[in-house]
Design a protein around this motif. Structure first.
Motif: not given
Length: 914
Positions: A404-429
């Motif tokens: 269950h904790n692995a689910f949280l790790s993968i979805t938060l780290r590898s999906v949501l945080a990655t996409l949020a960072g991508n959105c932030l820096f691509s828009n800034l750029l």
């Protein structure tokens, strides 16, 4: 595999071949990480898909793998490893072939999601096989230090392979290659793994597929919003508004579904654990800041004009960084030379170093070599955070919900945080590049000497190449625009990297101020001492206990069956029959030993002997040696009926009086393959001769007394009971062995029942120990002596210096033997010698690992010069949610004085918690 679990391999398969099979599975499924995303531009031209479509297909695989994790444990409890691997790898091979020919985005997303689901199952099976190899002590930090670099490196290799195939052959070749590797893995699984028990025996009702579907839908809606938002002008687009609005609706439906089920999809109790929250928050922040690398990737494509091979080879520079991170975390997990916060801060400083190198080096004509080392530094920083915080957060999570904790790790780290960072820096750029492009374009006038000189040079070069005046002017303008755009991108990247570096440094500074808790600290000396003893430092682990019954002829035997915390009914476990001391019951020492054995992977059966405890038989309390031996044989009968017990691995353990009975049973019952005694006693000899032979001279007198008693009972007289231990302390003769006093304290006080209070104490010279003993005698409490893994310093002056150093540094030593379960107690008495005017670090370590919320805590201490010092304030600080009271303090006086002081103190309190 869990301790005691039956191996899924055939007996002829060697250990090295098992490792090879696991790696064959691991390699082919981890390479699937990179397909499609490897060279988006090359694949786009062939498939007619947008870059955003390919990103969604890529993330669909990660979503599928994360969503299935909470369900894997349930499925594995009813389906054996071979069936899971064969089905999973075969379907993945078919899906790979389908992906090579599909061109519809929706179908590719579905295929990617299914690949992720099957990949999750195969990954868990492969890592279960490799766990004993990667971590001899079965510690998570050691395991992750070796697994994460391999997994992440294979993912990068998949990306690079896709780019190579796309540029030199056809992009579909990556799927053909993966299909071939999957078929090889299937062949090894078919040959080397065996079926264990009957497969496919589990109920779909146990799977919360509705919750899983809602979770997947939420993640897909969030991914769609963040991936397509920038190109579709965010909330000006109707489909983006719709996908964003669906997220709270789906979250509400997920919550309703969660609360309606007895066994919900996800155990949200995880989020009440501070360490788990820190794990996910920190990894999310790190991943978002690491996505500043998007600006560098764009710079490499748009300014340096790198092709797919060059661009992806930059990502391969992460791999050496991954390896270094694995080595660093492995060394730290072994020796723990400094606190965890310094390791986390070092990782963030490495990420800041990557950003600083880009900030100070970037220019429009930067060579490839200048981007190599920053890439290694970023890989080191990211993986150090992932390894360290994954182990940190998982350490206290019960095994049955770690996925269950692995689910949280993968979805938060590898999906949501990655996409949020991508959105932030691509828009800034995009915004900052446009700003700088406008600013630079204003200077691109012939009145500007540099601009005029550049245009003249470009026109002359174009004319010299054979172009007419008009064409030469057009070429010069295009070249000037490209030059200006390149400089605008460089300025934007430099600006964004500066802000990202400042944010990363702020996180690193904050890390040094966070108290990550004592659970993840361990001295180098303690670690080495544990390994020298031949194993890992023991931890308190979760176990399961259920009440069972079995017959001994016409007597019903009551027993408690203890099972490992990660119990899997499809596997086979060795079993230990645990017999209690004469006059005892299964909940006492037998239960304690059985629980510890279950923590080590055994099934342990603690039972009440015939005529005793909750077992049947009359008269009560009868000690019949023949029946006691038969109890062990009947226990073996019962264990042999359980499908998850390995009947070839049954052992017996007898404690004190049952030690002799266990040996006797093992001598004649060949099902009992191993036998052990704990303070084993020959009861027959003890009854004949007494302890140390003191009763031998009175043997005939006692036989005469027994004969008279039988005559009396035959004529209707009452049964006479003979006590093993004295009824009171006054019955203990002067000079009697200490065991008589200990027997009285264990069996004649309320400790023998179910106490509601605990006395936990730490003692060096024995003064605090005597205080604790008196409290236990008066209050009938359970007792626990706090001991450290490393032996205490003998020299008092050196002890004082060491204590000062430990108190100043916040060092908390490892507690030997684990921590008792304090949830059953309403009151806890905490005792310690006052050292350096404070609580010793060993007691602080104990308190840091115990949740005493809502309990009443009483302090008692021994002292030499300072009576309480600051120790009581420290105790209140360490128990912020407890009611804390000051108790008795003693200065090394006689037992009688201590007894009187304790009696006076407790008399004023009443018998708290008894």
């Amino acid at each position: 595999m869990p301790d005691g679990a039956q191996s899924p391999f055939y007996g002829w398969v060697s250990g090295w071949l098992q490792i090879f099979v696991a790696f064959a599975v691991l390699v082919c499924i981890m390479l699937l990480n990179g397909s499609y995303i490897g060279n988006g531009l090359n694949i786009n031209s062939d498939m007619g898909l947008q870059t955003e479509d390919i990103s969604l297909i890529y993330y669909s695989t990660t979503i599928g793998m994360g969503v299935i994790y909470p369900l894997i444990g349930i499925v594995r409890s009813g389906i054996n490893s071979k069936s899971i691997l064969l089905a999973g790898l075969s379907i993945q091979a078919l899906l790979c072939c389908a992906c090579a020919s599909l061109e519809n985005t929706a179908l590719l997303v579905i295929a990617g999601f299914l690949i992720g689901v099957l990949k999750g199952f195969a990954l868990v099976e492969a890592l279960t096989i490799l766990m004993p190899v990667f971590s001899k002590g079965r510690t998570l930090a050691e395991m992750y230090s070796k697994v994460f670099p391999i997994n992440f490196s294979l993912g990068q290799a998949g990306i690079m392979l896709t780019a190579v195939f796309a540029q030199f052959f056809e992009w579909q070749y990556i799927y053909y290659a993966e299909t071939f590797m999957l078929l090889v893995a299937i062949a090894f699984v078919l040959v080397c793994l065996r079926h264990i028990n009957a497969p496919w025996k589990f109920s779909l009702r146990n799977l919360d597929l509705t919750g899983a579907a809602y979770a997947a839908a939420i993640l897909f809606a969030a991914s769609y919003t963040m991936i397509y938002g920038r190109v579709r002008d965010w909330f000006h687009s109707e489909d983006i508004r719709l996908s964003a609005a669906s997220i709270p609706v789906l979250a509400a439906l997920f919550t309703m579904s969660h609360w309606r089920r007895k066994t919900p999809y996800l155990d949200f109790g995880l989020l009440r654990n501070r360490k788990v929250l820190l794990e996910h928050a920190y990894m999310g922040i790190c991943m978002m800041l690491a996505m500043s690398s998007y600006t560098v990737s764009y710079y490499a494509d748009a300014v340096l004009r790198y092709d797919g091979i060059y661009s992806n080879s930059l990502n391969m520079m992460l791999v050496p960084g991954f390896a270094l991170a694995g080595i660093a975390c492995l060394l730290w997990s072994h020796f723990r030379p400094f606190k965890f916060r310094y390791l986390a801060a070092a990782a963030m400083l490495a990420l800041a170093g990557y950003q600083a190198m880009i900030y100070f080096r970037i220019r429009s004509d930067l060579s490839y070599e200048y981007l190599v080392f920053p890439g290694m530094l970023r890989g080191f920083a990211m993986l150090t955070v992932f390894i360290s915080f994954s182990a940190y957060g998982m350490e206290e999570v019960p095994k049955q919900i770690r996925l269950h904790n692995a689910f949280l790790s993968i979805t938060l780290r590898s999906v949501l945080a990655t996409l949020a960072g991508n959105c932030l820096f691509s828009n800034l750029l995009e915004r900052r590049a446009f700003y700088h492009l406008s600013a630079l374009s204003e200077r691109l006038e012939m009145s500007n000497p540099l601009a005029a000189q550049y245009m003249d040079s470009e026109i002359s070069s174009a004319v010299a190449a054979g172009n007419g005046a008009f064409e030469a002017a057009q070429l010069a303008m295009n070249s000037a625009y490209q030059r200006v755009y390149a400089e605008a991108v460089v300025c934007a990247v430099k600006e964004i990297m500066g802000y990202a570096m400042a944010a990363t440094l702020a996180v690193a500074a904050a890390t040094l101020l966070i108290n990550f808790g004592a659970d993840f600290k361990r001295s180098r000396a303690a670690r080495i001492a544990a390994r020298a003893a031949g194993g890992a430092i023991p931890n308190e682990k979760a176990t399961h206990m259920k009440k069972v019954n079995f017959p001994n002829r016409n007597i019903n035997i009551a027993a408690n069956l203890y099972l490992p915390g990660d119990f899997d009914p499809s596997r086979k476990y060795p079993a230990i029959i645990v017999g209690h001391p004469a006059g005892g019951v299964k909940e006492q020492t037998a239960g304690l030993y059985a629980k510890k054995l279950a923590e080590k992977g055994f099934a342990a059966l603690a039972f009440d002997a015939s005529y005793q405890g909750e077992s049947g038989g009359e008269p009560r309390g009868l000690e019949d040696p023949a029946v006691r031996v038969e109890d062990f044989r009947c226990a073996a009968d019962f264990l042999s009926t359980l499908p998850y017990i390995d009947v070839s691995g049954i052992g017996a353990m007898g404690i004190c009086g049952d030690g002799g009975f266990a040996v006797s049973a093992a001598a004649t019952d060949h099902r009992i393959r191993a036998v052990a005694g704990v303070s084993a006693v020959d009861l027959g000899r003890l009854r004949r001769e007494g302890l140390n032979g003191v009763l031998a001279p009175s043997l005939q007198e006692r036989l005469d007394a027994a004969a008279r008693q039988r005559i009396k009972e035959a004529n209707g007289g009452g049964i006479k009971y003979a006590s093993y231990v004295p009824e009171s302390l006054d019955e203990i003769p002067e000079g009697a062995p200490e065991m008589y006093r200990e027997g009285y304290e264990y069996y004649r006080t309320e400790r023998a029942g179910k106490s509601k209070s605990l006395v936990a104490y730490f003692s060096r010279l024995g003064n605090t120990r005597e205080l604790a003993r008196q409290i236990r005698l008066k209050n009938g409490a359970d007792i626990f002596e706090i001991k450290t893994r490393t032996p205490p310093e003998e020299n008092y002056d050196e002890l004082v210096k060491l204590t000062y150093r430990e108190l100043e540094s916040g060092f908390l030593p490892e507690i030997a033997g684990g921590i008792p379960d304090v949830s059953q107690y309403s009151a806890v008495y905490v005792g310690y010698p006052v050292r350096c005017t404070d609580i010793p670090p060993a007691v602080q370590s104990f308190l840091a690992k115990c949740d005493l919320s809502g309990k009443t805590v009483f302090a008692f201490c021994s002292y030499y010069s300072t009576k309480w010092g600051s120790s009581f304030d420290t105790l209140k600080r360490l128990c912020p949610r407890s009611r804390v009271f000051k108790g008795v303090a003693a200065k090394g006086v006689s037992e009688k004085v201590l007894r009187d002081e304790v009696s006076e103190w407790l008399g004023g309190l009443g018998k708290v918690g008894a």
